[in-house]
Enzyme design. Structure first.
Site, short mmCIF file in Angstrom:
data_model
loop_
_atom_site.label_atom_id
_atom_site.label_comp_id
_atom_site.label_asym_id
_atom_site.label_seq_id
_atom_site.Cartn_x
_atom_site.Cartn_y
_atom_site.Cartn_z
N CYS A 1 44.90 21.50 -32.01
CA CYS A 1 44.25 22.81 -32.05
C CYS A 1 45.24 23.91 -32.40
O CYS A 1 46.45 23.70 -32.42
CB CYS A 1 43.59 23.12 -30.70
SG CYS A 1 42.07 22.18 -30.41
N HIS B 1 41.88 28.57 -30.07
CA HIS B 1 41.54 28.90 -28.68
C HIS B 1 42.71 29.55 -27.97
O HIS B 1 43.84 29.60 -28.48
CB HIS B 1 41.07 27.65 -27.92
CG HIS B 1 42.09 26.55 -27.78
ND1 HIS B 1 43.18 26.64 -26.94
CD2 HIS B 1 42.17 25.32 -28.36
CE1 HIS B 1 43.89 25.53 -27.00
NE2 HIS B 1 43.29 24.72 -27.87
#
Length: 233
Positions: A112, A96
């Site tokens: 992440c 992301h």
């Protein structure tokens, strides 16, 4: 990793190496681009293995912080490529964007994989759901990593040559000249929404606003005329 994963026409592959915090993008088995990323603060945070993209979201809200998806404070940026890692289904682990570009290239996340916003926008536009994603920590080159997971790949990616002093600055440009441009625009009241040395949409909009004010061609490109008007070399 038995068997060979053959590439269908138009197929993609993402390989992430936590050892150097880089992400490789393959198109039809050819190494096409390499990006800097941020991964977990501890080695165990970012899962390793072979996964796939299971969902794609634009402006995903930051639920735990009660921050809307399109809020500049959102630490998830504007694109979310969810992965089916550790028995989750694209809700916990993802590739992301991020609102802290200074963290890219470091070990900073809770698990992440972070990218620069404008770079994850590009990647998001290229990869469909079910794109395979390999995450590992290795001293091997990307092609060797991909091959060890059964993917037939090729190509030697060569990064673009560094910009010369007279280079035109435009969307996608990066480096010290872009940082100087962002500082100059900001000081003149044209906010680039951050000074990170990366020429993205916000910098382009600030350039256009300056060009409009000065009666210049509003193309968002900083060539010799716009540089002169800004007082940049």
């Amino acid at each position: 990793m038995g068997g060979t994963s053959s590439f269908a026409a138009g197929s993609k592959l993402i390989v992430i190496n936590k050892a150097n915090n880089q992400l490789a993008y393959y198109n039809n088995g050819v190494l096409t681009k390499i990006f800097k990323v941020a991964t977990g603060r501890k080695p165990s945070y970012t899962p390793e293995g072979k996964f796939k993209v299971v969902n794609k979201l634009v402006n995903r809200p930051y639920y735990s912080g009660h921050i809307p998806g399109d809020d500049p404070r959102n630490p998830l940026g504007n694109r979310w490529l969810g992965l089916n890692a550790r028995q989750t289904w694209g809700t916990t682990y993802a590739i992301h964007g991020n609102n802290n570009p200074g963290s890219i290239g470091t070990y900073a996340s809770a698990g992440c994989v972070r990218m620069y916003d404008q770079e994850v926008e590009w990647l998001f536009s290229q990869v469909p759901v079910n794109t395979p994603v390999v995450i590992t920590a290795s001293s091997k080159p990307f092609n060797s990593i991909a091959a060890s997971y059964g993917f037939k790949v090729k190509g030697n990616f060569k990064p673009p040559a560094p910009q010369t002093a007279a280079a035109v600055l435009k969307k996608g440009s990066r480096g010290e000249q872009v940082t100087a441009l962002q500082k100059k625009l900001t000081s003149l009241g044209y906010s680039t929404k951050g000074i990170d040395g990366v020429f993205g949409s916000n910098t382009e909009n600030a350039v256009k606003a300056f060009q409009k004010k000065k009666g210049l061609k509003m193309d968002g490109i900083v060539g010799s005329t716009t540089k002169k008007a800004l007082g940049l070399k």
